[in-house]
Design a protein around this motif. Sequence first.
Motif, PDB file in Angstrom:
ATOM      1  N   PHE A  18       0.707  -1.471   0.072  1.00  0.00           N
ATOM      2  CA  PHE A  18       0.225   0.201   0.182  1.00  0.00           C
ATOM      3  C   PHE A  18       0.774   1.212  -0.132  1.00  0.00           C
ATOM      4  O   PHE A  18       0.549   2.083  -0.880  1.00  0.00           O
ATOM      5  CB  PHE A  18      -0.982   0.027   1.417  1.00  0.00           C
ATOM      6  CG  PHE A  18      -1.805   1.423   1.378  1.00  0.00           C
ATOM      7  CD1 PHE A  18      -2.808   1.559   0.453  1.00  0.00           C
ATOM      8  CD2 PHE A  18      -1.407   2.388   2.194  1.00  0.00           C
ATOM      9  CE1 PHE A  18      -3.522   2.808   0.372  1.00  0.00           C
ATOM     10  CE2 PHE A  18      -2.036   3.488   2.242  1.00  0.00           C
ATOM     11  CZ  PHE A  18      -3.174   3.579   1.345  1.00  0.00           C
ATOM     12  N   HIS A  19       1.873   1.224   0.818  1.00  0.00           N
ATOM     13  CA  HIS A  19       2.874   2.430   0.816  1.00  0.00           C
ATOM     14  C   HIS A  19       3.431   2.641  -0.441  1.00  0.00           C
ATOM     15  O   HIS A  19       3.549   3.890  -0.899  1.00  0.00           O
ATOM     16  CB  HIS A  19       3.859   2.281   1.835  1.00  0.00           C
ATOM     17  CG  HIS A  19       3.430   2.228   3.311  1.00  0.00           C
ATOM     18  ND1 HIS A  19       4.091   1.511   4.099  1.00  0.00           N
ATOM     19  CD2 HIS A  19       2.368   2.807   3.935  1.00  0.00           C
ATOM     20  CE1 HIS A  19       3.418   1.421   5.420  1.00  0.00           C
ATOM     21  NE2 HIS A  19       2.296   2.334   5.299  1.00  0.00           N
ATOM     22  N   LEU A  26       5.677  -7.053  -7.372  1.00  0.00           N
ATOM     23  CA  LEU A  26       4.863  -6.616  -5.974  1.00  0.00           C
ATOM     24  C   LEU A  26       3.551  -6.210  -6.286  1.00  0.00           C
ATOM     25  O   LEU A  26       2.701  -6.827  -5.841  1.00  0.00           O
ATOM     26  CB  LEU A  26       5.954  -5.222  -5.849  1.00  0.00           C
ATOM     27  CG  LEU A  26       5.405  -4.573  -4.383  1.00  0.00           C
ATOM     28  CD1 LEU A  26       6.622  -3.936  -3.707  1.00  0.00           C
ATOM     29  CD2 LEU A  26       3.983  -3.773  -4.439  1.00  0.00           C
ATOM     30  N   PHE A  27       3.108  -5.456  -7.433  1.00  0.00           N
ATOM     31  CA  PHE A  27       1.836  -5.084  -7.673  1.00  0.00           C
ATOM     32  C   PHE A  27       1.167  -6.226  -8.066  1.00  0.00           C
ATOM     33  O   PHE A  27      -0.048  -6.238  -7.771  1.00  0.00           O
ATOM     34  CB  PHE A  27       1.860  -4.040  -8.851  1.00  0.00           C
ATOM     35  CG  PHE A  27       1.877  -2.585  -8.210  1.00  0.00           C
ATOM     36  CD1 PHE A  27       2.931  -1.837  -7.844  1.00  0.00           C
ATOM     37  CD2 PHE A  27       0.552  -2.297  -8.186  1.00  0.00           C
ATOM     38  CE1 PHE A  27       2.760  -0.605  -7.392  1.00  0.00           C
ATOM     39  CE2 PHE A  27       0.465  -0.851  -7.526  1.00  0.00           C
ATOM     40  CZ  PHE A  27       1.721  -0.068  -7.144  1.00  0.00           C
ATOM     41  N   SER A  28       1.679  -7.142  -8.954  1.00  0.00           N
ATOM     42  CA  SER A  28       0.845  -8.180  -9.272  1.00  0.00           C
ATOM     43  C   SER A  28       0.553  -9.141  -8.072  1.00  0.00           C
ATOM     44  O   SER A  28      -0.535  -9.843  -8.081  1.00  0.00           O
ATOM     45  CB  SER A  28       1.623  -8.962 -10.482  1.00  0.00           C
ATOM     46  OG  SER A  28       1.878  -8.397 -11.574  1.00  0.00           O
ATOM     47  N   ALA A  29       1.370  -9.241  -7.252  1.00  0.00           N
ATOM     48  CA  ALA A  29       1.117 -10.037  -6.206  1.00  0.00           C
ATOM     49  C   ALA A  29       0.079  -9.563  -5.162  1.00  0.00           C
ATOM     50  O   ALA A  29      -0.781 -10.396  -4.572  1.00  0.00           O
ATOM     51  CB  ALA A  29       2.474 -10.412  -5.105  1.00  0.00           C
ATOM     52  N   TRP A  30       0.189  -8.220  -5.109  1.00  0.00           N
ATOM     53  CA  TRP A  30      -0.910  -7.435  -4.177  1.00  0.00           C
ATOM     54  C   TRP A  30      -2.392  -7.294  -4.796  1.00  0.00           C
ATOM     55  O   TRP A  30      -3.169  -7.665  -4.029  1.00  0.00           O
ATOM     56  CB  TRP A  30      -0.451  -5.990  -3.924  1.00  0.00           C
ATOM     57  CG  TRP A  30      -1.346  -5.341  -3.084  1.00  0.00           C
ATOM     58  CD1 TRP A  30      -1.443  -5.652  -1.570  1.00  0.00           C
ATOM     59  CD2 TRP A  30      -1.894  -3.978  -3.107  1.00  0.00           C
ATOM     60  NE1 TRP A  30      -2.021  -4.726  -0.949  1.00  0.00           N
ATOM     61  CE2 TRP A  30      -2.442  -3.647  -2.159  1.00  0.00           C
ATOM     62  CE3 TRP A  30      -2.049  -3.428  -4.284  1.00  0.00           C
ATOM     63  CZ2 TRP A  30      -3.263  -2.671  -1.735  1.00  0.00           C
ATOM     64  CZ3 TRP A  30      -2.883  -2.288  -4.277  1.00  0.00           C
ATOM     65  CH2 TRP A  30      -3.566  -1.600  -3.007  1.00  0.00           C
ATOM     66  N   VAL A  88      -6.811   7.089   0.030  1.00  0.00           N
ATOM     67  CA  VAL A  88      -7.183   5.654   0.550  1.00  0.00           C
ATOM     68  C   VAL A  88      -8.634   5.167   0.010  1.00  0.00           C
ATOM     69  O   VAL A  88      -8.292   3.992  -0.497  1.00  0.00           O
ATOM     70  CB  VAL A  88      -7.205   5.897   2.121  1.00  0.00           C
ATOM     71  CG1 VAL A  88      -7.933   4.369   2.361  1.00  0.00           C
ATOM     72  CG2 VAL A  88      -6.040   6.124   2.650  1.00  0.00           C
ATOM     73  N   LYS A  89      -9.337   6.133  -0.556  1.00  0.00           N
ATOM     74  CA  LYS A  89     -10.469   6.104  -1.184  1.00  0.00           C
ATOM     75  C   LYS A  89     -10.310   5.550  -2.548  1.00  0.00           C
ATOM     76  O   LYS A  89     -11.082   4.474  -3.069  1.00  0.00           O
ATOM     77  CB  LYS A  89     -11.497   6.992  -1.228  1.00  0.00           C
ATOM     78  CG  LYS A  89     -12.973   6.894  -1.811  1.00  0.00           C
ATOM     79  CD  LYS A  89     -13.717   7.904  -1.595  1.00  0.00           C
ATOM     80  CE  LYS A  89     -15.278   7.801  -2.276  1.00  0.00           C
ATOM     81  NZ  LYS A  89     -16.185   8.991  -1.916  1.00  0.00           N
ATOM     82  N   ARG A  90      -9.146   6.129  -3.034  1.00  0.00           N
ATOM     83  CA  ARG A  90      -8.968   5.949  -4.592  1.00  0.00           C
ATOM     84  C   ARG A  90      -8.349   4.346  -4.683  1.00  0.00           C
ATOM     85  O   ARG A  90      -8.601   3.514  -5.475  1.00  0.00           O
ATOM     86  CB  ARG A  90      -8.097   6.715  -5.202  1.00  0.00           C
ATOM     87  CG  ARG A  90      -8.869   8.144  -5.581  1.00  0.00           C
ATOM     88  CD  ARG A  90      -7.694   9.313  -5.898  1.00  0.00           C
ATOM     89  NE  ARG A  90      -7.179   8.825  -7.105  1.00  0.00           N
ATOM     90  CZ  ARG A  90      -5.862   9.255  -7.760  1.00  0.00           C
ATOM     91  NH1 ARG A  90      -5.421  10.316  -6.780  1.00  0.00           N
ATOM     92  NH2 ARG A  90      -5.366   8.893  -8.741  1.00  0.00           N
ATOM     93  N   ALA A  91      -7.475   4.359  -3.555  1.00  0.00           N
ATOM     94  CA  ALA A  91      -6.678   2.794  -3.595  1.00  0.00           C
ATOM     95  C   ALA A  91      -7.841   1.717  -3.443  1.00  0.00           C
ATOM     96  O   ALA A  91      -7.578   0.702  -3.991  1.00  0.00           O
ATOM     97  CB  ALA A  91      -5.661   2.893  -2.470  1.00  0.00           C
ATOM     98  N   MET A  92      -8.742   1.863  -2.558  1.00  0.00           N
ATOM     99  CA  MET A  92      -9.642   0.834  -2.389  1.00  0.00           C
ATOM    100  C   MET A  92     -10.578   0.504  -3.591  1.00  0.00           C
ATOM    101  O   MET A  92     -10.748  -0.411  -3.973  1.00  0.00           O
ATOM    102  CB  MET A  92     -10.811   1.388  -1.267  1.00  0.00           C
ATOM    103  CG  MET A  92      -9.967   1.480   0.343  1.00  0.00           C
ATOM    104  SD  MET A  92     -11.328   1.513   1.435  1.00  0.00           S
ATOM    105  CE  MET A  92     -10.257   1.683   3.033  1.00  0.00           C
ATOM    106  N   LEU A  93     -11.115   1.763  -4.305  1.00  0.00           N
ATOM    107  CA  LEU A  93     -11.887   1.332  -5.511  1.00  0.00           C
ATOM    108  C   LEU A  93     -10.890   0.605  -6.328  1.00  0.00           C
ATOM    109  O   LEU A  93     -11.280  -0.056  -7.277  1.00  0.00           O
ATOM    110  CB  LEU A  93     -12.441   2.751  -6.092  1.00  0.00           C
ATOM    111  CG  LEU A  93     -13.693   3.535  -5.116  1.00  0.00           C
ATOM    112  CD1 LEU A  93     -13.488   4.825  -5.921  1.00  0.00           C
ATOM    113  CD2 LEU A  93     -14.734   2.691  -5.271  1.00  0.00           C
TER     114      LEU A  93
END
Length: 279
Positions: free
Chosen positions: A12-13, A48-52, A265-270
């Motif tokens: 996330f960071h 990293l991104f693909s795993a997350w 955080v909202k954008r990240a969740m969506l």
Amino acid sequence: MDSKAPDQAYHFHVMRRAIDLIDRGDEALPLDRLAGEMGMSAAHFQRLFSAWVGVSPKRYQQYLTLGHAKTLLANRFTTLEVADAAGLTGTGRLHDLFLRWEAMSPGEFARQGEGLTIYHGWFESPFGDTLAMGTDKGLCVLAFTEECGRDAAFDDLSGRWPRASHEHAPERIAAWVSAAFAGKGQASLHMIGAPFQIKVWEALLQVPTGHVTTYSEIAQAIGSPRAVRAVGTAVGRNPVSFLIPCHRALRKSGALGGYHWGLPVKRAMLAWESARAEV
């Protein structure tokens, strides 16, 4: 918590820094440049991104753009029907997660938590550092502190129930928190709010993962079509973020609107939910 939680927080960071980089430019950044800005090799950044989230950084950038909310509103808009409070058990599914919902009575709420013990702890989540609180009946708080900091989050939430006894006991609520982010098992909720707020939060539980609704649709769903502004306030006061998906509420124009724990955080969740919905 799951052993993967620290990795999720780290991801996330990195993603939060990516949002800042994407916002500075007018076009998508090539993988090599984006990875370089993060101080990583392209291969490591891609892994990293693909795993997350399960998609490539290039695809994920599309979900992080400011226009993505409008795309969601056009293609994954959910028209809410009037929430049936008696049928809420089972309607708030997050993947395989089963939510058991219980709300305080208006009288209990008016006593500001008097006689209630609220346990709290700090946890890592896919969206960074998280404050969780709960009673013996279930979670009453999930707050994301990356934008506001721990002290501000704790003062905000504990101050809503000033007469409650607040005890640092993360082990009392850890299983519910783990279920919330793993999407498996059961996370019980003990909602503490005014009757109007409870209605709004019930309606939010009807919005499926990867979809969105609007404040005006929520107002219609709870039988108060003129109370759009009050609905927006109640959405912003939702204490159990993510599980009660206030991040899925947008303005009618497709703008993100506000988010109590910060728009990044909202954008990240969506983006996270959209990516997973398409994997």
